[in-house]
Design an enzyme around this catalytic site. Structure first.
Site, PDB file in Angstrom:
ATOM      1  N   GLU A 113      66.611  51.352  17.553  1.00 42.60           N
ATOM      2  CA  GLU A 113      66.669  49.884  17.664  1.00 42.60           C
ATOM      3  C   GLU A 113      65.276  49.272  17.838  1.00 42.60           C
ATOM      4  O   GLU A 113      64.553  49.625  18.779  1.00 42.60           O
ATOM      5  CB  GLU A 113      67.574  49.491  18.852  1.00 42.60           C
ATOM      6  CG  GLU A 113      67.814  47.997  18.884  1.00 42.60           C
ATOM      7  CD  GLU A 113      68.866  47.561  19.910  1.00 42.60           C
ATOM      8  OE1 GLU A 113      69.686  48.387  20.339  1.00 42.60           O
ATOM      9  OE2 GLU A 113      68.831  46.378  20.277  1.00 42.60           O
TER      10      GLU A 113
ATOM     11  N   HIS B 126      62.360  22.887  27.327  1.00 46.58           N
ATOM     12  CA  HIS B 126      61.095  22.160  27.318  1.00 46.58           C
ATOM     13  C   HIS B 126      60.863  21.494  25.971  1.00 46.58           C
ATOM     14  O   HIS B 126      60.425  20.360  25.894  1.00 46.58           O
ATOM     15  CB  HIS B 126      59.933  23.116  27.587  1.00 46.58           C
ATOM     16  CG  HIS B 126      59.818  23.464  29.029  1.00 46.58           C
ATOM     17  ND1 HIS B 126      59.062  24.505  29.484  1.00 46.58           N
ATOM     18  CD2 HIS B 126      60.384  22.912  30.114  1.00 46.58           C
ATOM     19  CE1 HIS B 126      59.171  24.578  30.798  1.00 46.58           C
ATOM     20  NE2 HIS B 126      59.972  23.625  31.202  1.00 46.58           N
TER      21      HIS B 126
ATOM     22  N   ASP C  31      72.539  64.740  27.427  1.00 43.09           N
ATOM     23  CA  ASP C  31      73.820  64.333  26.846  1.00 43.09           C
ATOM     24  C   ASP C  31      74.009  62.825  27.039  1.00 43.09           C
ATOM     25  O   ASP C  31      74.341  62.359  28.130  1.00 43.09           O
ATOM     26  CB  ASP C  31      74.924  65.135  27.548  1.00 43.09           C
ATOM     27  CG  ASP C  31      76.306  64.905  26.957  1.00 43.09           C
ATOM     28  OD1 ASP C  31      76.532  63.840  26.358  1.00 43.09           O
ATOM     29  OD2 ASP C  31      77.150  65.795  27.116  1.00 43.09           O
TER      30      ASP C  31
ATOM     31  N   LYS D 237      74.753  46.998  28.190  1.00 42.87           N
ATOM     32  CA  LYS D 237      74.293  47.586  26.920  1.00 42.87           C
ATOM     33  C   LYS D 237      72.766  47.533  26.876  1.00 42.87           C
ATOM     34  O   LYS D 237      72.104  48.485  26.455  1.00 42.87           O
ATOM     35  CB  LYS D 237      74.911  46.829  25.736  1.00 42.87           C
ATOM     36  CG  LYS D 237      74.683  47.479  24.380  1.00 42.87           C
ATOM     37  CD  LYS D 237      73.357  47.110  23.734  1.00 42.87           C
ATOM     38  CE  LYS D 237      73.185  47.793  22.384  1.00 42.87           C
ATOM     39  NZ  LYS D 237      71.852  47.539  21.800  1.00 42.87           N
TER      40      LYS D 237
HETATM   41  P1  NAD Z   1      73.989  75.481  31.141  1.00 45.88           P
HETATM   42  O1  NAD Z   1      75.220  76.193  31.514  1.00 45.88           O
HETATM   43  O2  NAD Z   1      73.364  75.829  29.842  1.00 45.88           O
HETATM   44  O3  NAD Z   1      72.894  75.645  32.272  1.00 45.88           O
HETATM   45  C1  NAD Z   1      73.216  75.613  33.606  1.00 45.88           C
HETATM   46  C2  NAD Z   1      72.943  76.950  34.243  1.00 45.88           C
HETATM   47  O4  NAD Z   1      71.554  77.212  34.250  1.00 45.88           O
HETATM   48  C3  NAD Z   1      73.357  77.005  35.680  1.00 45.88           C
HETATM   49  O5  NAD Z   1      74.717  77.327  35.771  1.00 45.88           O
HETATM   50  C4  NAD Z   1      72.453  78.084  36.260  1.00 45.88           C
HETATM   51  O6  NAD Z   1      73.055  79.327  36.191  1.00 45.88           O
HETATM   52  C5  NAD Z   1      71.253  78.092  35.318  1.00 45.88           C
HETATM   53  N1  NAD Z   1      69.998  77.617  35.954  1.00 45.88           N
HETATM   54  C6  NAD Z   1      68.776  78.173  35.777  1.00 45.88           C
HETATM   55  N2  NAD Z   1      67.848  77.510  36.463  1.00 45.88           N
HETATM   56  C7  NAD Z   1      68.477  76.505  37.094  1.00 45.88           C
HETATM   57  C8  NAD Z   1      68.037  75.460  37.956  1.00 45.88           C
HETATM   58  N3  NAD Z   1      66.752  75.316  38.311  1.00 45.88           N
HETATM   59  N4  NAD Z   1      68.930  74.587  38.402  1.00 45.88           N
HETATM   60  C9  NAD Z   1      70.229  74.692  38.037  1.00 45.88           C
HETATM   61  N5  NAD Z   1      70.703  75.663  37.252  1.00 45.88           N
HETATM   62  C10 NAD Z   1      69.832  76.578  36.764  1.00 45.88           C
HETATM   63  O7  NAD Z   1      74.178  73.911  31.082  1.00 45.88           O
HETATM   64  P2  NAD Z   1      74.888  72.853  32.047  1.00 45.88           P
HETATM   65  O8  NAD Z   1      73.825  72.000  32.622  1.00 45.88           O
HETATM   66  O9  NAD Z   1      75.845  73.507  32.979  1.00 45.88           O
HETATM   67  O10 NAD Z   1      75.737  72.013  30.993  1.00 45.88           O
HETATM   68  C11 NAD Z   1      75.122  71.031  30.202  1.00 45.88           C
HETATM   69  C12 NAD Z   1      75.762  71.006  28.840  1.00 45.88           C
HETATM   70  O11 NAD Z   1      77.171  70.846  28.928  1.00 45.88           O
HETATM   71  C13 NAD Z   1      75.271  69.842  28.025  1.00 45.88           C
HETATM   72  O12 NAD Z   1      74.877  70.312  26.759  1.00 45.88           O
HETATM   73  C14 NAD Z   1      76.507  68.965  27.857  1.00 45.88           C
HETATM   74  O13 NAD Z   1      76.462  68.269  26.638  1.00 45.88           O
HETATM   75  C15 NAD Z   1      77.605  69.968  27.891  1.00 45.88           C
HETATM   76  N6  NAD Z   1      78.963  69.535  28.247  1.00 45.88           N
HETATM   77  C16 NAD Z   1      79.231  68.297  28.770  1.00 45.88           C
HETATM   78  C17 NAD Z   1      80.531  67.952  29.107  1.00 45.88           C
HETATM   79  C18 NAD Z   1      80.789  66.605  29.718  1.00 45.88           C
HETATM   80  O14 NAD Z   1      79.860  65.910  30.080  1.00 45.88           O
HETATM   81  N7  NAD Z   1      82.050  66.191  29.857  1.00 45.88           N
HETATM   82  C19 NAD Z   1      81.549  68.885  28.934  1.00 45.88           C
HETATM   83  C20 NAD Z   1      81.232  70.124  28.433  1.00 45.88           C
HETATM   84  C21 NAD Z   1      79.946  70.473  28.109  1.00 45.88           C
END
Ligand code: NAD
Length: 462
Positions: free
Chosen positions: A118, A410, A312, A296
């Site tokens: 945008e 104005h 995300d 928005k």
């Molecule tokens: P992930 O599972 O890839 O990473 C998280 C993992 O990283 C943790 O479980 C941990 O084991 C590890 N980790 C390593 N270093 C860490 C640190 N410093 N702090 C925390 N954890 C650490 O990803 P995620 O964050 O669990 O999930 C994110 C993804 O899930 C996004 O891509 C999102 O789009 C997707 N997603 C979203 C939804 C939703 O929002 N409804 C649903 C399903 C999936």
């Protein structure tokens, strides 16, 4: 050139700085230990006039990005990497990445990478951030990186007894969940609490267990979904029903990020603009039709940074809009007030579920560079910076609306005066003034021409 601290979390920063004035209102001046000082600024005069490669170089001069990261931005995502991200890839859909300048957040000069299609969004953010500098920039806080997962149990005859049974097994359930993610626990995260709700529905009562999980530097959806799925059979045993849904809630009301800024009246166009913004913003508090557009505008900034950092966007947007509806009526995520000095104080509070690990954040090469440019040290830090951008974007939009409205006011006043000077009387004053304002040609000659034209037409009509 302003002095700033780079590569420190806000906590580090707060331990190093001693505000010499009320920290609630002003950030500068600080006394800062000189060994930590480096010259970094988010004010880069003429940045917008540079060609893209020169802009990238100018950014690299300010932040800790090297030649490899520069070429990653120039190259963008390549097909091989995309193949590993999603299914059935056929190509790439590119979105421009720009840099918003002028931001000071928690006393730190920050350049903000924004991915958006945008026009005007990045310019408006830079402009808003420039106007916030006089009041010390943006101050932020947060509730920490805590998410909820829901486990829905149905077909239970005695839901309140089931609720208590689940709560009785709280420690066992928390331990089970934490065993699944030793890495998260190692970093200080994991399940911190369990809440259980009995919710009435058309299909009977449901017993909904919430896992309250500190996700540290992860957005956490995969992490908490895994936990919720693993706990489901045990919850069925304890509660005696059937579990269906086991998934994160995007209403991340335990992961709130907040930002505040004082915009000095003289920096934003004077007291009339302050009044105009407060009035415009109030409509978004009381009227959902306006609130939708107002929010928005906030998301123009928020989503652009969320996308640039590989996070995300849908999760953050779902969180923001559901949080905006939490009272039962959809309303604004920001508030504006006038302080004792007559300055405008803007605040924002919204859930910002973003991570620095997981998802695309560590896979997308441009996202990795964007995180470096932001110089964030934790997911929490990133969420607070995003809140500041949301507030800034909203302020910039409101100011444009309020000041243009004032400007129009104005102009029409001025046009009426000119019409009178040119000899217009009675109804002709309004007619001549309106035509001149619409044409944006307000002068006595034009007024005289219009008077003749309208008088002639009036005589023809007689
Ligand atoms: P992930 O599972 O890839 O990473 C998280 C993992 O990283 C943790 O479980 C941990 O084991 C590890 N980790 C390593 N270093 C860490 C640190 N410093 N702090 C925390 N954890 C650490 O990803 P995620 O964050 O669990 O999930 C994110 C993804 O899930 C996004 O891509 C999102 O789009 C997707 N997603 C979203 C939804 C939703 O929002 N409804 C649903 C399903 C999936």
């Amino acid at each position: 050139m302003p002095w700033a601290l780079l590569s420190f979390s806000s906590n580090d920063l707060m331990s190093l700085i001693k505000p010499t004035r009320d920290y609630g209102n002003k950030v500068f001046p600080f006394s800062v230990s000189s060994r930590y000082l480096i010259t970094m600024t988010s004010r880069i005069p003429g940045f917008y006039k540079l060609p893209p490669n020169e802009r990238l170089k100018a950014v690299a001069e300010q932040v800790a990005v090297g030649s490899e990261e520069i070429s990653q931005v120039e190259r963008g995502l390549v097909l091989d990497q995309a193949e590993k991200m999603v299914e059935n890839v056929i190509g790439m859909f590119q979105v421009p990445l720009g840099i918003a300048t002028n931001f000071v957040i928690d006393g730190q000069e920050v350049l903000i990478p924004m991915a958006t299609e945008e026009p005007s969004v990045i310019a408006a953010a830079s402009n808003g951030a420039r106007m916030a500098r006089g009041g010390g920039g943006f101050l932020t806080s947060s509730t920490g990186p805590v998410m909820r997962a829901q486990i829905q149990a149905t077909g239970i005859d005695d839901p309140f007894a089931a609720r208590q049974a689940i709560l009785l097994h709280k420690d066992e359930l928390m331990a089970m969940a934490n065993e699944l993610d030793p890495m998260l626990v190692k970093y200080g995260g994991g399940v911190k609490d369990i809440e259980v709700y009995v919710i009435d529905s058309r299909l009977g009562p449901m017993v909904v267990t919430h896992l309250i999980v500190d996700c540290r530097d992860a957005m956490g959806a995969n992490a908490v979904n895994t936990m919720a799925e693993a706990l489901a059979p045990r919850i069925e045993q304890i509660a005696g029903g059937r579990v269906y849904l086991r998934i994160i809630s995007n209403l991340a009301d335990l992961r709130l990020a907040r930002a505040k800024a004082v915009f000095r009246a003289e920096d934003i166009g004077g007291p009339e603009v302050v009044d105009g913004i407060i009035l415009a913003a109030e409509l978004a508090v009381v009227d959902p039709y306006r609130a939708a557009t107002h929010n928005k505008g906030i998301m123009n900034g928020v989503t652009a940074v969320v996308l640039a950092t590989g996070n995300d966007t849908r999760a953050v947007e779902a969180g923001a809009h559901s949080y905006a509806s939490r009272t039962g009526r959809y309303m604004s995520l920001t508030r504006y007030e006038r302080n004792r000095d007559g300055d405008l104080v803007g605040t924002i509070e919204l859930p910002v579920a973003v991570g620095l690990v997981g998802g695309a954040t560590r896979v997308h090469p441009v996202a990795k560079t964007a995180v470096k440019i932001l110089a964030v040290k934790s997911a929490d830090d990133l969420s607070r910076k995003i809140a500041a951008v949301g507030l800034c974007q909203n302020f910039a939009a409101l100011r444009a609306l309020a000041s243009e409205g004032i400007q129009r006011g104005h102009m029409s006043l001025h046009a009426r005066n000119v019409a009178v000077q040119a000899g217009a009387k009675c109804d002709l004053i309004e007619l001549v003034a309106a035509r001149m304002a619409a044409e944006r040609r307000i002068n006595v000659d034009r007024a005289a021409e219009l008077i003749r034209e309208l008088e002639d037409r009036g005589q023809e009509g007689v």
